[in-house]
Design a protein around this motif. Structure first.
Motif, mmCIF file in Angstrom:
data_model
loop_
_atom_site.group_PDB
_atom_site.id
_atom_site.type_symbol
_atom_site.label_atom_id
_atom_site.label_comp_id
_atom_site.label_asym_id
_atom_site.label_seq_id
_atom_site.Cartn_x
_atom_site.Cartn_y
_atom_site.Cartn_z
ATOM 1 N N LYS A 1 1.166 3.840 5.456
ATOM 2 C CA LYS A 1 0.428 2.690 5.983
ATOM 3 C C LYS A 1 1.360 1.548 6.351
ATOM 4 O O LYS A 1 1.349 1.050 7.467
ATOM 5 C CB LYS A 1 -0.574 2.156 4.942
ATOM 6 C CG LYS A 1 -1.464 3.186 4.324
ATOM 7 C CD LYS A 1 -2.383 2.568 3.282
ATOM 8 C CE LYS A 1 -1.689 2.083 2.031
ATOM 9 N NZ LYS A 1 -1.203 3.141 1.148
ATOM 10 N N SER A 2 2.186 1.156 5.354
ATOM 11 C CA SER A 2 3.084 0.026 5.608
ATOM 12 C C SER A 2 4.044 0.360 6.736
ATOM 13 O O SER A 2 4.338 -0.485 7.579
ATOM 14 C CB SER A 2 3.879 -0.314 4.350
ATOM 15 O OG SER A 2 3.019 -0.720 3.332
ATOM 16 N N THR A 3 4.525 1.586 6.752
ATOM 17 C CA THR A 3 5.470 1.978 7.791
ATOM 18 C C THR A 3 4.823 1.851 9.175
ATOM 19 O O THR A 3 5.440 1.337 10.110
ATOM 20 C CB THR A 3 5.978 3.402 7.545
ATOM 21 O OG1 THR A 3 6.476 3.478 6.208
ATOM 22 C CG2 THR A 3 7.075 3.769 8.509
ATOM 23 N N MET B 1 -1.540 -7.334 8.450
ATOM 24 C CA MET B 1 -1.646 -7.734 7.047
ATOM 25 C C MET B 1 -1.392 -6.521 6.165
ATOM 26 O O MET B 1 -2.057 -5.501 6.294
ATOM 27 C CB MET B 1 -3.041 -8.280 6.747
ATOM 28 C CG MET B 1 -3.441 -9.406 7.672
ATOM 29 S SD MET B 1 -4.935 -10.208 7.119
ATOM 30 C CE MET B 1 -5.320 -11.177 8.576
ATOM 31 N N ASP B 2 -0.419 -6.672 5.278
ATOM 32 C CA ASP B 2 -0.072 -5.561 4.396
ATOM 33 C C ASP B 2 -0.511 -5.876 2.968
ATOM 34 O O ASP B 2 0.138 -6.647 2.276
ATOM 35 C CB ASP B 2 1.438 -5.303 4.442
ATOM 36 C CG ASP B 2 1.795 -3.973 3.806
ATOM 37 O OD1 ASP B 2 0.915 -3.345 3.176
ATOM 38 O OD2 ASP B 2 2.961 -3.552 3.936
ATOM 39 N N GLU B 3 -1.621 -5.320 2.571
ATOM 40 C CA GLU B 3 -2.177 -5.541 1.234
ATOM 41 C C GLU B 3 -2.126 -7.011 0.823
ATOM 42 O O GLU B 3 -1.547 -7.356 -0.208
ATOM 43 C CB GLU B 3 -1.432 -4.689 0.200
ATOM 44 C CG GLU B 3 -1.259 -3.266 0.670
ATOM 45 C CD GLU B 3 -1.310 -2.257 -0.464
ATOM 46 O OE1 GLU B 3 -1.784 -2.610 -1.554
ATOM 47 O OE2 GLU B 3 -0.898 -1.118 -0.237
ATOM 48 N N PRO B 4 -2.735 -7.893 1.616
ATOM 49 C CA PRO B 4 -2.593 -9.323 1.317
ATOM 50 C C PRO B 4 -3.363 -9.759 0.080
ATOM 51 O O PRO B 4 -3.175 -10.865 -0.385
ATOM 52 C CB PRO B 4 -3.160 -10.000 2.571
ATOM 53 C CG PRO B 4 -4.116 -9.012 3.130
ATOM 54 C CD PRO B 4 -3.569 -7.659 2.803
HETATM 55 MG MG LIG Z 1 2.788 -0.257 1.508
#
Ligand SMILES: [Mg+2]
Ligand SMILES: Nc1ncnc2c1ncn2[C@@H]1O[C@H](COP(=O)(O)OP(=O)(O)OP(=O)(O)O)[C@@H](O)[C@H]1O
Lengths: 368, 270
Positions: A44-46, A159-162
């Motif tokens: 996901k983050s990638t 937004m990454d797991e904000p």
């Molecule tokens: Mg991640």
């Protein structure tokens, strides 16, 4: 405002044997709130970082609107990102944090101050503009991170797991704030979370990833009702869908010696026979009055007031020829039915609510 | 337990402070008393004779030396921080071919004893016509392997997201370095500046080699001429030493907040 489109986007980290993100195809509409969800390490983050330009794209391309941004540096992409740890500049005040991007863009000072003030008002940060991030609470920092993004009015929010650094209660309220803010601003948003509840409640559409591969994209209810794969079926929904191994026959699927009726056409069956996984949501079970249906030995009864969840295992105490497999099952029923621990109940499900998956490949044959 | 710790600290403090104290006291003694064996602890007739003499003697321009040292050490320390920060950032955050060998080479030079370099450095300085000028004190060793190593370790532990955030906010490499990385590294930068300043300020051997004229001496090199010129004048030497340690003490008091933070944040503390 802009659309975002991943076209076969792939990231293969040097030294790992398979890609972290594998040929991702995903089209996000203008103004859409797209949630990327999946278990830890699924990429996901990638994916998000590739969109932001913080990670290389090894193959494929990414477009924003009609611009191919695959090889643009981050600063030319017009994307604002909210990081999991917020990444606020510790040496700058809240106002300077929020105004930094505008300063870099050589926006005149009064214009900058005006926009920072407006954003601060939206996020109830006006009283904190002159503080440093260290002197803020977790929730306030989160809002500053949001503020830094909206001040810029970028084409895309990432937004990454904000919310993952907030306590449970704040997370729920901030969730709705972010969602409504995004609707109001209408900025295309890609939101990463590993929490399927966040995905269900926030997203216009949700993309489920697993091991770097896109499993399914659909609206939250679409995913909930029509999971295309076993993985999505098990991932979306809480409590999760009951997934019971069974055997597909002419008239239904046999689970632990009990026949569960399914609605399946010959076309859907595609010649499949034998081992399948039967998926039934907890709320699709009906507790029968007699001993018709799947016997379930009640383990725990969770009374929630409005309804109740029964956590039990397949196989009753009434002997006969049923195999008592001890498989876990969750059943939702009306509240206050005075079912006791240790009791055996029987449940049935409407055939159209029973999904059948090929166990080996995870693909869905019917149901939903 | 606590009493033990306090007394241990007291003993250690005394151990460290006593030479400084003795220097300070001796500088206020008369010439005769300062040279006496066994030495006295407190001056019998406190006097500023030594200071008067040392500050006014035409053949030992103390104030000039002081100014020379201050100028050279400040500029040197600025150069060290500038070159180290740039090199360290490149080594910590940028990708280029040969990065690892370059870093290994830089670290390897840390193991070369500085004395070995005096002659080659002298040759270089001589050919650049820098002998007997302060440039010879300021420029050599301004590219400092320790500084590069120290700052690189510090930069590596800064959260990457801060820089990524700056990139997304439209900052280029330089702006990110200047507006985000450097301000966040203030403790490390101050620590390095202080160390470089002190090393340069206290250096004795090198200035003695490359500076000749009396008015071009640094404080440390100049003080040594006191010793040679007038047998051993302890009162003068100690007065000179007190003057030489004043800036060090002042600097340390101002900077200790940063130094302690810098050392503990860089993970060098045990
Ligand atoms: Mg991640
Ligand atoms: N810089 C990197 N170098 C090598 N491998 C990496 C790097 N970053 C991520 N990976 C690998 O790529 C895969 C996907 O990582 P990613 O961070 O995208 O996961 P994620 O879905 O965001 O997980 P999480 O929910 O834990 O944040 C993981 O297997 C991870 O180990």
């Amino acid at each position: 405002m802009a659309t975002v489109s991943f076209q076969g986007a792939t990231r293969h980290f040097p030294g790992s044997d398979k890609p972290a993100v594998d040929k991702l195809d995903l089209d996000i509409e203008d103004g859409e709130f797209m949630v990327l969800v999946g278990p830890s390490g699924c990429g996901k983050s990638t994916s998000l970082r590739m969109l932001a330009g913080l990670e290389e794209v090894d193959a494929g391309s990414i477009r924003i609107g009609d611009r191919d941004i695959t090889n643009l540096p981050p600063k030319d992409r017009d994307i604002a990102m909210v990081f999991q740890n917020y990444a606020l500049y510790p040496h700058m005040t809240v106002a300077d944090n929020m105004g930094f991007a505008l300063k870099m863009a050589n926006t005149p000072k009064d214009e900058r101050e005006k926009r920072v003030r407006e954003a601060a008002e939206i996020l109830a940060l006006t009283d904190y503009l002159h503080r440093k991030p260290a002197a803020l609470s977790g929730g306030q920092r989160q809002r500053v991170a949001m503020g830094r993004a909206i001040v810029r009015s970028p084409q895309v929010f990432c937004m990454d797991e904000p919310l993952s650094n907030l306590d449970a209660k704040l997370r729920v309220s901030t969730r709705t704030q972010i969602a409504s803010l995004q609707r109001r601003l209408g900025v295309t948003t890609v939101y990463v979370t590993h929490d399927q509840v966040e995905a269900m409640t926030m997203g216009d559409r949700v993309a489920v990833l697993k091991d770097g591969l896109l499993e399914q994209v659909d609206t939250p209810l679409g995913l909930y009702d029509n999971p295309n794969t076993l993985f999505v079926a098990g991932f979306m929904g809480s409590p999760a869908m009951n997934l019971l191994p069974g055997e597909l026959r002419e008239d239904g699927a046999v689970v632990d010696g009990h026949l569960i009726k399914v609605q399946i056409t010959a076309e859907e069956r595609r010649g499949h026979d034998g081992e399948v996984t039967v998926g039934i949501r907890p709320e699709d079970f009906r507790v029968s009055d007699g001993d018709e249906g799947l016997p379930i030995k009640v383990g725990v009864v969770e009374e929630l007031g409005a309804d109740a969840y029964i956590y039990g295992t397949v196989g009753g105490s009434d002997g006969d020829d049923a195999i008592t497999s001890g498989r876990d099952v969750v059943v939702r029923m009306e509240a206050r039915r005075s079912v006791q621990k240790g009791e055996t109940i029987h449940v049935t499900a409407e055939p159209e609510n029973v999904r059948v998956f090929v166990t080996e490949t995870g693909e869905r044959l019917c149901g939903g | 337990m606590k009493a033990l710790r306090v007394s241990l600290l007291a003993v250690l403090t005394l151990l460290f402070v006593s030479p400084v104290l003795f220097m300070f006291l001796t500088s206020f003694k008369t010439r005769q008393e300062a040279g006496r064996t066994p030495p006295t602890l407190f001056p019998e007739k406190p006097t500023t004779q030594a200071y008067d003499q040392i500050l006014n003697a035409p053949d030992t321009p103390m104030l000039q030396w002081f100014a020379n040292s201050l100028f050279a050490a400040s500029l040197h320390s600025l150069l060290v921080v500038a070159t180290s920060a740039l090199a360290a950032y490149a080594l910590a955050r940028m990708d280029f071919r040969g990065k690892k060998p370059v870093f290994a080479l830089i670290v390897a030079t840390l193991f070369v004893p500085p004395v070995i370099l005096i002659i080659p450095n002298y040759e270089i300085v001589a050919r650049l016509y820098w002998l007997d000028t302060l440039i010879a004190i300021i420029v050599p060793t301004a590219a400092n392997a320790f500084g590069v190593f120290f700052l690189r370790q510090f930069f590596l532990q800064l959260p990457r997201e801060l820089e990524e955030s700056a990139f997304l906010d439209g900052a280029n490499r330089w702006q990110t370095f200047w507006r985000v990385v450097l301000p966040l590294s203030r403790p490390a930068l101050v620590t390095l500046a202080l160390l470089a300043f002190l090393t340069n300020w206290n250096d004795f051997l090198w200035p003695v080699y490359v500076l000749f004229s009396p008015e071009n001496q640094t404080l440390q090199a100049g003080l040594s001429t006191l010793q040679a010129a007038n047998s051993v004048r302890y009162d003068l030497l100690m007065a000179g030493a007190v003057i030489a340690s004043v800036p060090v003490l002042i600097l340390f008091v101002i900077a200790q907040r940063y130094v302690i933070e810098g050392v503990s944040r860089s993970g060098l503390k045990g």
